[in-house]
Motif scaffolding. Structure first.
Motif, PDB file in Angstrom:
ATOM      1  N   UNK A   1       4.214   0.242   2.733  1.00  0.00           N
ATOM      2  CA  UNK A   1       4.438  -0.552   3.711  1.00  0.00           C
ATOM      3  C   UNK A   1       3.017  -2.136   2.677  1.00  0.00           C
ATOM      4  N   UNK A   2       3.516  -2.918   4.076  1.00  0.00           N
ATOM      5  CA  UNK A   2       3.123  -4.387   2.970  1.00  0.00           C
ATOM      6  C   UNK A   2       1.073  -3.761   3.748  1.00  0.00           C
ATOM      7  N   UNK A   3       0.638  -4.476   2.865  1.00  0.00           N
ATOM      8  CA  UNK A   3      -0.892  -4.472   3.041  1.00  0.00           C
ATOM      9  C   UNK A   3      -1.400  -5.742   3.853  1.00  0.00           C
ATOM     10  N   UNK A   4      -2.220  -5.756   5.420  1.00  0.00           N
ATOM     11  CA  UNK A   4      -2.339  -6.232   5.757  1.00  0.00           C
ATOM     12  C   UNK A   4      -3.730  -6.392   5.910  1.00  0.00           C
ATOM     13  N   UNK A   5      -4.581  -7.349   5.940  1.00  0.00           N
ATOM     14  CA  UNK A   5      -6.182  -6.902   6.313  1.00  0.00           C
ATOM     15  C   UNK A   5      -6.228  -6.631   7.541  1.00  0.00           C
ATOM     16  N   UNK A   6      -6.817  -5.687   7.969  1.00  0.00           N
ATOM     17  CA  UNK A   6      -7.052  -5.130   9.584  1.00  0.00           C
ATOM     18  C   UNK A   6      -6.500  -4.038  10.638  1.00  0.00           C
ATOM     19  N   UNK A   7      -5.009  -3.632   9.734  1.00  0.00           N
ATOM     20  CA  UNK A   7      -4.120  -3.020  10.309  1.00  0.00           C
ATOM     21  C   UNK A   7      -4.415  -2.029  10.018  1.00  0.00           C
ATOM     22  N   UNK A   8      -3.875  -0.710  10.712  1.00  0.00           N
ATOM     23  CA  UNK A   8      -4.641   0.582  11.188  1.00  0.00           C
ATOM     24  C   UNK A   8      -3.562   1.080  10.204  1.00  0.00           C
ATOM     25  N   UNK A   9      -4.534   2.311   9.703  1.00  0.00           N
ATOM     26  CA  UNK A   9      -3.717   3.036   8.946  1.00  0.00           C
ATOM     27  C   UNK A   9      -2.333   3.956   9.647  1.00  0.00           C
ATOM     28  N   UNK A  10      -1.114   4.541   8.382  1.00  0.00           N
ATOM     29  CA  UNK A  10      -0.039   4.307   8.492  1.00  0.00           C
ATOM     30  C   UNK A  10      -0.313   5.589   9.711  1.00  0.00           C
TER      31      UNK A  10
ATOM     32  N   UNK B   1       0.733  -1.097  -0.144  1.00  0.00           N
ATOM     33  CA  UNK B   1       0.388   0.174   0.379  1.00  0.00           C
ATOM     34  C   UNK B   1       1.045   0.773  -0.130  1.00  0.00           C
ATOM     35  N   UNK B   2       0.514   2.216  -0.650  1.00  0.00           N
ATOM     36  CA  UNK B   2       1.491   3.683  -0.858  1.00  0.00           C
ATOM     37  C   UNK B   2       0.644   4.314   0.439  1.00  0.00           C
ATOM     38  N   UNK B   3       0.752   5.245   1.585  1.00  0.00           N
ATOM     39  CA  UNK B   3       0.335   6.057   2.068  1.00  0.00           C
ATOM     40  C   UNK B   3       0.716   7.594   1.751  1.00  0.00           C
ATOM     41  N   UNK B   4       0.174   8.049   1.914  1.00  0.00           N
ATOM     42  CA  UNK B   4       0.306   9.284   1.874  1.00  0.00           C
ATOM     43  C   UNK B   4       0.465  10.367   2.667  1.00  0.00           C
ATOM     44  N   UNK B   5       2.003  11.637   3.881  1.00  0.00           N
ATOM     45  CA  UNK B   5       1.250  12.159   4.584  1.00  0.00           C
ATOM     46  C   UNK B   5       0.853  13.844   4.060  1.00  0.00           C
ATOM     47  N   UNK B   6      -0.482  14.377   4.864  1.00  0.00           N
ATOM     48  CA  UNK B   6      -0.701  15.349   4.394  1.00  0.00           C
ATOM     49  C   UNK B   6       0.010  16.950   4.882  1.00  0.00           C
TER      50      UNK B   6
END
Length: 66
Positions: A29-38, A16-21
């Motif tokens: 990071x690895x995509x894991x089901x149920x993991x909270x947002x970065x 997954x790709x996450x973007x900080x505002x």
């Protein structure tokens, strides 16, 4: 006579790709089901993309001769 065979296979790992505002950085990071947002800069980052990354795995098997 004993021998072995070695080969490489490819597994695909979901990422997954996450973007900080706040700091405008991208986090992968690895995509894991149920993991909270970065979390970046003390705030949850926004999920913007998913992809699969190839991960090579080397397999070695021994051969038994008669």
């Amino acid at each position: 006579m004993n021998g072995s065979i070695e080969y490489e296979i490819v597994n695909w790992q979901p990422r997954e790709v996450w973007h900080c505002s706040v700091c405008k950085r991208y986090r992968h990071r690895d995509a894991v089901k149920g993991l909270l947002p970065a979390i970046c800069c003390g705030q949850p980052a926004k999920s913007i993309d998913r992809y699969s990354q190839p991960v090579p795995v080397t397999v070695s098997e021994s051969l038994a001769g008669n």
